[in-house]
Design a protein around this motif. Sequence first.
Motif, PDB file in Angstrom:
ATOM      1  N   PRO A 305     -29.673 -38.233  71.900  1.00 39.49           N
ATOM      2  CA  PRO A 305     -29.145 -36.725  72.489  1.00 39.49           C
ATOM      3  C   PRO A 305     -28.097 -37.654  73.344  1.00 39.49           C
ATOM      4  O   PRO A 305     -28.284 -38.748  74.410  1.00 39.49           O
ATOM      5  CB  PRO A 305     -30.831 -36.617  72.666  1.00 39.49           C
ATOM      6  CG  PRO A 305     -31.300 -36.650  72.022  1.00 39.49           C
ATOM      7  CD  PRO A 305     -31.121 -38.510  71.950  1.00 39.49           C
ATOM      8  N   ASP A 306     -27.103 -36.233  73.650  1.00 38.49           N
ATOM      9  CA  ASP A 306     -26.276 -36.395  75.168  1.00 38.49           C
ATOM     10  C   ASP A 306     -25.863 -38.155  74.928  1.00 38.49           C
ATOM     11  O   ASP A 306     -25.226 -38.570  75.433  1.00 38.49           O
ATOM     12  CB  ASP A 306     -26.839 -36.741  75.947  1.00 38.49           C
ATOM     13  CG  ASP A 306     -27.242 -35.357  76.223  1.00 38.49           C
ATOM     14  OD1 ASP A 306     -27.201 -34.422  76.158  1.00 38.49           O
ATOM     15  OD2 ASP A 306     -28.655 -35.184  77.690  1.00 38.49           O
ATOM     16  N   LEU A 312     -28.326 -34.653  64.167  1.00 43.18           N
ATOM     17  CA  LEU A 312     -28.596 -34.231  62.992  1.00 43.18           C
ATOM     18  C   LEU A 312     -27.618 -33.628  62.040  1.00 43.18           C
ATOM     19  O   LEU A 312     -26.407 -33.383  62.401  1.00 43.18           O
ATOM     20  CB  LEU A 312     -28.559 -33.411  64.571  1.00 43.18           C
ATOM     21  CG  LEU A 312     -29.273 -32.685  65.274  1.00 43.18           C
ATOM     22  CD1 LEU A 312     -29.776 -31.644  66.941  1.00 43.18           C
ATOM     23  CD2 LEU A 312     -30.808 -33.481  64.755  1.00 43.18           C
ATOM     24  N   ASP A 314     -25.430 -31.253  61.067  1.00 43.70           N
ATOM     25  CA  ASP A 314     -24.758 -29.618  60.998  1.00 43.70           C
ATOM     26  C   ASP A 314     -23.088 -29.664  60.988  1.00 43.70           C
ATOM     27  O   ASP A 314     -22.394 -31.084  61.383  1.00 43.70           O
ATOM     28  CB  ASP A 314     -25.714 -29.366  62.699  1.00 43.70           C
ATOM     29  CG  ASP A 314     -24.887 -30.667  63.929  1.00 43.70           C
ATOM     30  OD1 ASP A 314     -24.853 -31.669  63.604  1.00 43.70           O
ATOM     31  OD2 ASP A 314     -25.871 -30.115  64.588  1.00 43.70           O
ATOM     32  N   SER A 321     -20.019 -32.352  69.669  1.00 45.42           N
ATOM     33  CA  SER A 321     -21.371 -32.230  69.155  1.00 45.42           C
ATOM     34  C   SER A 321     -22.190 -32.301  67.923  1.00 45.42           C
ATOM     35  O   SER A 321     -23.195 -31.838  67.655  1.00 45.42           O
ATOM     36  CB  SER A 321     -21.870 -31.505  70.534  1.00 45.42           C
ATOM     37  OG  SER A 321     -22.446 -30.013  70.024  1.00 45.42           O
ATOM     38  N   TYR A 375     -23.599 -26.308  72.286  1.00 47.56           N
ATOM     39  CA  TYR A 375     -24.119 -27.782  72.890  1.00 47.56           C
ATOM     40  C   TYR A 375     -25.154 -28.319  71.756  1.00 47.56           C
ATOM     41  O   TYR A 375     -26.176 -27.690  71.898  1.00 47.56           O
ATOM     42  CB  TYR A 375     -24.659 -28.118  74.168  1.00 47.56           C
ATOM     43  CG  TYR A 375     -24.400 -29.379  74.443  1.00 47.56           C
ATOM     44  CD1 TYR A 375     -23.374 -30.335  74.318  1.00 47.56           C
ATOM     45  CD2 TYR A 375     -25.586 -30.163  74.751  1.00 47.56           C
ATOM     46  CE1 TYR A 375     -23.519 -32.094  74.618  1.00 47.56           C
ATOM     47  CE2 TYR A 375     -25.367 -31.221  75.011  1.00 47.56           C
ATOM     48  CZ  TYR A 375     -24.400 -32.348  75.128  1.00 47.56           C
ATOM     49  OH  TYR A 375     -24.157 -34.136  74.880  1.00 47.56           O
ATOM     50  N   GLY A 376     -24.437 -29.404  71.278  1.00 50.70           N
ATOM     51  CA  GLY A 376     -25.742 -29.173  69.985  1.00 50.70           C
ATOM     52  C   GLY A 376     -26.926 -30.268  69.889  1.00 50.70           C
ATOM     53  O   GLY A 376     -27.824 -29.768  71.367  1.00 50.70           O
ATOM     54  N   TYR A 377     -27.454 -31.149  69.408  1.00 51.71           N
ATOM     55  CA  TYR A 377     -28.671 -32.417  69.942  1.00 51.71           C
ATOM     56  C   TYR A 377     -29.467 -31.370  69.791  1.00 51.71           C
ATOM     57  O   TYR A 377     -30.587 -31.945  70.504  1.00 51.71           O
ATOM     58  CB  TYR A 377     -28.373 -32.683  70.543  1.00 51.71           C
ATOM     59  CG  TYR A 377     -26.864 -33.743  70.717  1.00 51.71           C
ATOM     60  CD1 TYR A 377     -26.921 -34.439  69.194  1.00 51.71           C
ATOM     61  CD2 TYR A 377     -26.013 -33.382  71.697  1.00 51.71           C
ATOM     62  CE1 TYR A 377     -24.945 -35.163  68.831  1.00 51.71           C
ATOM     63  CE2 TYR A 377     -24.703 -34.359  71.383  1.00 51.71           C
ATOM     64  CZ  TYR A 377     -24.706 -34.881  70.382  1.00 51.71           C
ATOM     65  OH  TYR A 377     -23.002 -35.483  70.439  1.00 51.71           O
ATOM     66  N   ASP A 378     -30.263 -30.556  69.528  1.00 55.00           N
ATOM     67  CA  ASP A 378     -31.387 -29.586  68.848  1.00 55.00           C
ATOM     68  C   ASP A 378     -32.199 -29.960  68.375  1.00 55.00           C
ATOM     69  O   ASP A 378     -31.693 -29.169  67.357  1.00 55.00           O
ATOM     70  CB  ASP A 378     -30.881 -27.862  69.649  1.00 55.00           C
ATOM     71  CG  ASP A 378     -32.753 -27.186  69.643  1.00 55.00           C
ATOM     72  OD1 ASP A 378     -33.630 -27.581  69.700  1.00 55.00           O
ATOM     73  OD2 ASP A 378     -33.150 -26.228  70.507  1.00 55.00           O
ATOM     74  N   ALA A 379     -33.158 -30.264  68.145  1.00 51.92           N
ATOM     75  CA  ALA A 379     -33.638 -30.290  66.796  1.00 51.92           C
ATOM     76  C   ALA A 379     -34.248 -28.909  66.181  1.00 51.92           C
ATOM     77  O   ALA A 379     -35.140 -29.693  64.466  1.00 51.92           O
ATOM     78  CB  ALA A 379     -34.871 -31.836  66.611  1.00 51.92           C
ATOM     79  N   SER A 380     -34.979 -28.383  66.449  1.00 53.46           N
ATOM     80  CA  SER A 380     -35.328 -27.000  66.156  1.00 53.46           C
ATOM     81  C   SER A 380     -34.330 -26.440  65.180  1.00 53.46           C
ATOM     82  O   SER A 380     -34.245 -25.796  63.669  1.00 53.46           O
ATOM     83  CB  SER A 380     -35.916 -26.665  67.207  1.00 53.46           C
ATOM     84  OG  SER A 380     -35.108 -25.643  67.832  1.00 53.46           O
ATOM     85  N   ARG A 381     -32.960 -26.927  65.363  1.00 52.53           N
ATOM     86  CA  ARG A 381     -31.742 -26.095  64.869  1.00 52.53           C
ATOM     87  C   ARG A 381     -31.041 -26.666  63.890  1.00 52.53           C
ATOM     88  O   ARG A 381     -30.828 -25.986  62.944  1.00 52.53           O
ATOM     89  CB  ARG A 381     -30.916 -25.949  66.247  1.00 52.53           C
ATOM     90  CG  ARG A 381     -31.286 -24.874  67.134  1.00 52.53           C
ATOM     91  CD  ARG A 381     -30.134 -25.079  68.082  1.00 52.53           C
ATOM     92  NE  ARG A 381     -29.218 -24.288  67.670  1.00 52.53           N
ATOM     93  CZ  ARG A 381     -28.165 -24.213  68.562  1.00 52.53           C
ATOM     94  NH1 ARG A 381     -28.120 -24.907  69.637  1.00 52.53           N
ATOM     95  NH2 ARG A 381     -26.215 -23.707  68.314  1.00 52.53           N
TER      96      ARG A 381
END
Length: 441
Positions: A305-306, A312, A314, A321, A375-381
């Motif tokens: 992340p970051d 991910l 996507d 991101s 902003y990405g880096y959300d593993a739920s998405r």
Amino acid sequence: MQQHIDRLSERGVDVVRVTYPDLTGTDRARDVLLESLPDAVGHGLAFCRAVYHSTPRGSTADISGGLDAGLPDIAVVPDLATLAPLPWEPGVAWCHGDVVDPATGAPAPESPRDLLRAVLARCAGQGLRPVVGPELEYFLCDPAPAGGWQRYAEATGNVYTAGRRGDPDGHLTRTLRHLRDLGLGVTAGNHEFSSGQFEINLRHSEALDAADRAFWFKAAVKELARVEGRLATFMAKPFNDEGGSGFHLHLSCLGEDGGNAFDDPDAPYGLSATARHAIAGVLAHAPALAALANPTVNSYKRFGPDTLAPWLIDWGLDNRSAMLRIPPERGAGARFELRLGDASANPYLLVAGTAAAALLGVRAGEEPPAPLVGYGYDASRAPVLPMTLPEALDAFEADGELPELLGKDFTAAFLAYKRDEVARFQRHVTDWEFGEYAYHL
């Protein structure tokens, strides 16, 4: 032949360096005296095929066609159409070499340049000619007083700067001029985020030419650093306290009419069905593609992340991101930017893998999911990419379609070579382990 010799002789060149990439993308070469060039072209230069199985530490991985076959020859034939005098080494020119089996004349199974040619032939059968623009980052290091290497020009906050503030010795401008004079199609460069880190952009061109120039670019930057008494490294993440270096790849395709096959102002996002299918293909094969884009044990220490290094699967519209970014240009500039790769990737394998994944997507005709917003880096998405090299190698082998398109001989050699790398790393006792355990345990 004689016209090449005469032209080189007029420019004071008496040595030709014939180069070709190994599996890691490192340049292997032989210097040929100008008067011996006709023999080199006629018969090829003999190398041991196990050069493709040689590790960076000098051992030889046990791969079919190498040790088991008695270490047979390959022949490397100079490609005189690519001759270019070296601006920093008077009297020397270099050229690419085509690698063949001396018994059959067929390309060597492990040859990255020929692998890319084969993939591009498949793309042409679909009426597509991939166009690629490479972006590469690297770290420049000075000798450290106590031995080893330290980052050049240590200072913070110099991202997107040029000049002596982040580059007190003028390394970047000197390097840009040499690369321009070599004809590599460099366009611009700047200091990147970390101390001693630089990025140099190359113009876009058809895929084989772009991979050739990226290969020579990496070799030239490393050579020029040695001339300065320094080390340039394209290692993915060479320092614990800094980020890593990327190899971002911009890709579009020319259609049968010569226009950009990715552009369609009346389609969703201004991207043609071909572009959207290509995006879907890269997303679908991203876990397998990671093995080519992030090919070392060290590669996966760049993710997280970051970090602005994608972890991910996507895509997004002008969203840095996302793993796959769609820059805002349309028309002739319509393209995608694959941000997955790190600087250690072999340019030929990264381009071949990306083009192959895009081609598989075009053949499948599927649409990508909705693009990332914000902003990405959300593993739920979004699904998570492989986070270690063994996971990526397993994903590559399990993919089925991508290895089949790249060829079973290459796939077998690549997997064996990389699994040998993993096994050697897992046996090696690191400084971290000694520091963590030795005193208390």
